[in-house]
Design an enzyme around this catalytic site. Structure first.
Site, PDB file in Angstrom:
ATOM      1  N   HIS A  99      47.378  20.289  21.277  1.00  0.00           N
ATOM      2  CA  HIS A  99      47.283  21.637  20.739  1.00  0.00           C
ATOM      3  C   HIS A  99      46.295  21.615  19.580  1.00  0.00           C
ATOM      4  O   HIS A  99      46.179  20.611  18.865  1.00  0.00           O
ATOM      5  CB  HIS A  99      48.637  22.116  20.220  1.00  0.00           C
ATOM      6  N   CYS A 110      42.972  24.348  21.753  1.00  0.00           N
ATOM      7  CA  CYS A 110      42.580  25.686  21.301  1.00  0.00           C
ATOM      8  C   CYS A 110      41.868  25.603  19.961  1.00  0.00           C
ATOM      9  O   CYS A 110      42.084  24.689  19.172  1.00  0.00           O
ATOM     10  CB  CYS A 110      43.819  26.583  21.181  1.00  0.00           C
TER      11      CYS A 110
END
Length: 440
Positions: free
Chosen positions: A260, A303
């Protein structure tokens, strides 16, 4: 009693043999031979002379085939030592593949054995067993074909070799790329997070790891895996990797980070944050003199969105031609201040990001992230005759066109980017190897 024990030993050896045969093609394509060959010599499975004969084979594929043909002839210890060697040489994905296949064979055999009452029935069961193994192989292949028809390089990757003619035409304008192993690679994969953090696990990331490992093995990179590490462990692993002595002999280094992310940060399994530029800095000319004038590749899957629109997790679904399976829920609960400081300037560095700054990256829960799927497909197809910057441009174009085809909100369209301070063409030259005197 003696006969039964001997039968049992024979069956186990036969199961090992069938396991190797059933996975022969994948092993021949993906096996990284050098370290495991020396491990087998150290464990007295093969001799130095045999190892030299195997290494003298012209191509990587033929060397792997020679070893795989030899292992079944080296006695009852050979299979288990081979599995141990795979794990010692950081090829755990291949070891897991073999052990899973073996378990399937054992379960099939045990189910068939329950019906054995007489010698005649035993012979009949052995025939049924062989037929069930054949059916298992066919069904597995069919499932792989069905899964690959829509999305991702799941299954078998194959990197074609560069021709001698192409190498001779381009070598003077490119980085040296003829060592064996070609270089070193580090894959950091954080797919699971502490439950109390409320951060969603990254389903499909193990597929990314598997496909990247297969690709890098075929490109002749030695690979180090670090899985589900904390932020501090991630920083330590990258720093330790940058200090390895073997980097002096490497023609290239690849560092792949899967987690992430937000802005210029990646997250460890403990929710701690690591700056991407801090990790890259370990390999600059000041901190890593062993890699001066050598290409250094960084691939970041995560991301990069900065703003938080709401506290609700958005679910992105795949549209055609990617799989119809549900994609990950993009976690917007990770709050971090916007940080747009640029990466440090380093020479001979290329950094590929899965998304533009301020945007999210999409990952399929079965087939892996869109970026890694595209990257692995394109490199395996074009490494023989395209330089790395060309291939990254193809990845950008491929994902841009596929994003436009998705029936989803425009905010979720994915466009990667890369930054480069490369000074020459970067060809991987698969299949081209030389001694130090080969290239002037």
């Amino acid at each position: 009693m003696t006969r039964n024990m001997n039968d049992c030993k024979w069956k186990m050896k036969e199961i090992h043999k069938r396991t190797l045969i059933g996975n022969r093609l994948e092993l021949a394509r993906s096996l990284c031979l050098e370290e495991i060959l020396q491990f087998l010599v150290a464990k007295a499975i093969i001799s130095d002379e045999v190892a030299e004969r195997i290494e003298s084979k012209r191509t990587r594929f033929s060397r792997n085939v020679a070893l795989l043909s030899l292992i079944p002839t080296r006695g009852p210890r050979a299979y288990e030592v081979f599995i141990q060697g795979l794990r010692e040489s950081q090829q755990c994905n291949l070891a897991d593949m073999l052990e899973s296949y073996k378990s399937q064979l054992i379960n099939t055999f045990q189910a068939a054995s329950k019906k054995c009452k007489t010698d005649l029935e035993i012979q009949h069961t052995e025939l049924q067993y062989q037929q069930s193994i054949n059916n298992y192989n066919v069904n597995t292949d069919l499932k792989l074909v069905e899964k690959d028809a829509h999305d991702g390089p799941i299954g078998r990757l194959f990197v074609e070799n560069t021709t001698i003619e192409f190498y001779q035409q381009t070598k003077h304008e490119s980085y040296k790329m003829t060592s064996r192993p070609r270089g070193s690679a580090l894959i950091v994969c954080v797919s699971r997070f502490k439950s109390e953090l409320g951060i969603s696990d990254r389903l499909g990331s193990d597929t990314d790891r598997k496909n990247l490992t297969s690709l890098l093995n075929q490109l002749e990179f030695s690979i180090v895996h670090v899985d589900n590490c904390t932020a501090d462990e991630m920083q330590s692993a990258v720093k330790e990797f940058s200090k390895k002595d073997k980097l002096h002999d490497a023609d290239c280094v690849v560092v792949i980070l899967l987690s992430h992310g937000k802005g210029n940060f990646l997250y460890g399994s403990d929710g701690g944050k690591v700056r991407v530029d801090t990790l890259v800095q370990n390999f600059d000319n000041a901190h890593c003199p062993a890699l001066r004038n050598k290409p250094k590749i960084f691939l970041i899957q995560g991301c990069r969105d900065d703003e938080i629109a709401s506290n609700i997790a958005h679910v992105v679904t795949d549209g055609p031609p990617l799989s119809q399976d549900c994609c990950e829920a993009i976690d917007h609960s990770l709050s971090e201040a916007n940080d747009r400081r640029r990466l440090p300037t380093c020479s001979d560095v290329v950094i590929g990001f899965s998304a533009l700054p301020g945007r999210t990256a999409t990952r399929n829960t079965v087939h892996g992230s869109w970026y890694i799927q595209a990257l692995v497909k394109i490199i395996s197809k074009h490494a023989k005759d395209k330089d790395f910057a060309e291939m990254l441009t193809l990845v950008n174009g491929f994902l841009r066109s596929k994003s436009l085809e998705q029936e989803v909100q425009s905010d979720w369209h994915e466009t990667p980017e890369f930054r480069s301070s490369l000074c020459k063409k970067l060809y991987f030259y698969p299949g081209i190897f030389a001694k130090s005197s080969f290239r002037e």
